[in-house]
Design an enzyme around this catalytic site. Sequence first.
Site, PDB file in Angstrom:
ATOM      1  N   ASN A   1       0.818  -1.222   0.000  1.00 28.19           N
ATOM      2  CA  ASN A   1       0.000   0.000   0.000  1.00 28.19           C
ATOM      3  C   ASN A   1       0.845   1.263   0.000  1.00 28.19           C
ATOM      4  O   ASN A   1       0.318   2.368   0.101  1.00 28.19           O
ATOM      5  CB  ASN A   1      -0.948   0.011   1.202  1.00 28.19           C
ATOM      6  CG  ASN A   1      -0.209  -0.134   2.522  1.00 28.19           C
ATOM      7  OD1 ASN A   1       1.016  -0.112   2.569  1.00 28.19           O
ATOM      8  ND2 ASN A   1      -0.957  -0.299   3.595  1.00 28.19           N
TER       9      ASN A   1
ATOM     10  N   LYS B   1       4.685  -9.631   9.530  1.00 27.73           N
ATOM     11  CA  LYS B   1       5.700  -8.616   9.794  1.00 27.73           C
ATOM     12  C   LYS B   1       6.440  -8.912  11.092  1.00 27.73           C
ATOM     13  O   LYS B   1       7.679  -8.839  11.159  1.00 27.73           O
ATOM     14  CB  LYS B   1       5.053  -7.229   9.844  1.00 27.73           C
ATOM     15  CG  LYS B   1       4.460  -6.773   8.526  1.00 27.73           C
ATOM     16  CD  LYS B   1       3.714  -5.461   8.672  1.00 27.73           C
ATOM     17  CE  LYS B   1       3.226  -4.934   7.331  1.00 27.73           C
ATOM     18  NZ  LYS B   1       2.404  -5.888   6.579  1.00 27.73           N
TER      19      LYS B   1
END
Length: 307
Positions: free
Chosen positions: A10, A265
């Site tokens: 994004n 992550k």
Amino acid sequence: MRIVIALGGNALLHRGERPDAAVQEANIDRVTTAIAALAQEHEIVITHGNGPQIGLLAVESAADPALSAPYPLDLLGAQTQGMIGSLLARTLHDALPGRRIAALVTHTLVRADDPAFDHPTKFVGQVYPYEVASTLARKRGWHIAADTTGWRRVVPSPAPERILETDTVHELLNSGTLVICAGGGGVPVTADQDTGALTGAEAVIDKDLTAALLAEDLKADFLLILTDVPCVYAGYGTPDQRPVLGATPAELRRGGFPDGSMGPKTEAAARFVERTGGLAAIVSLDAAYEIVHGRSGTLVRPDLTVA
């Protein structure tokens, strides 16, 4: 210091934006500003996500009447590496005059028997209302799952085993080149056990896990995961939400972060720190320089406790 930077998909196409080329070209300036300051002082390797972009290409391919079958995800992933790599290379070329910059299409080896092929979890493409998503799923044979604000397509995301062009990246870094590679986790391929011949896989590899593997193989000092939130939050979205500004790999893993968002992550950061003794960080794009210099974001450090 050698830093591997993992950009979120994004970074170029924010949630809710039209997927126009002009929108992504405009967003690239913010990315360049964040990275250029670090590149003045450090060796840099950039990886990037491709969820919004590969989802768009998959929809276009499925709807193209000129095709007898949609393009497979491995080839669509290669296309996103070329497009996003070109955008990054061009803007960094202007921001870092005289610096060598190379964008590579790279391949990531995965296991053909990885259980992930039977359990799609990787979000790609845009967010739909449930009625639209379910109709598309029936029409195109998709798997769908709930995202934070709607429903999206999910595809297999096997674990990365090896980036096949790592030696080439090493040579480029040693010559002073800023390298863009392993975009979208790399083009997923499997290898024949007898001949070693490569075959594309219908999957999208998690770019953060690939970045951790790449950083380990390149003997990087720092893995920097850039996202759209200032740091990792425990209890994200609940009344008990609180920032996690520092953690060891074990502490991160106890956080129970969801697979569809922060989980990969935190796992990528934990793996890199455990395996190398280096540092990792998860932080918003605009704070990239600050976290490397000890300010802002979530810093993941080795557990130095002696048993």
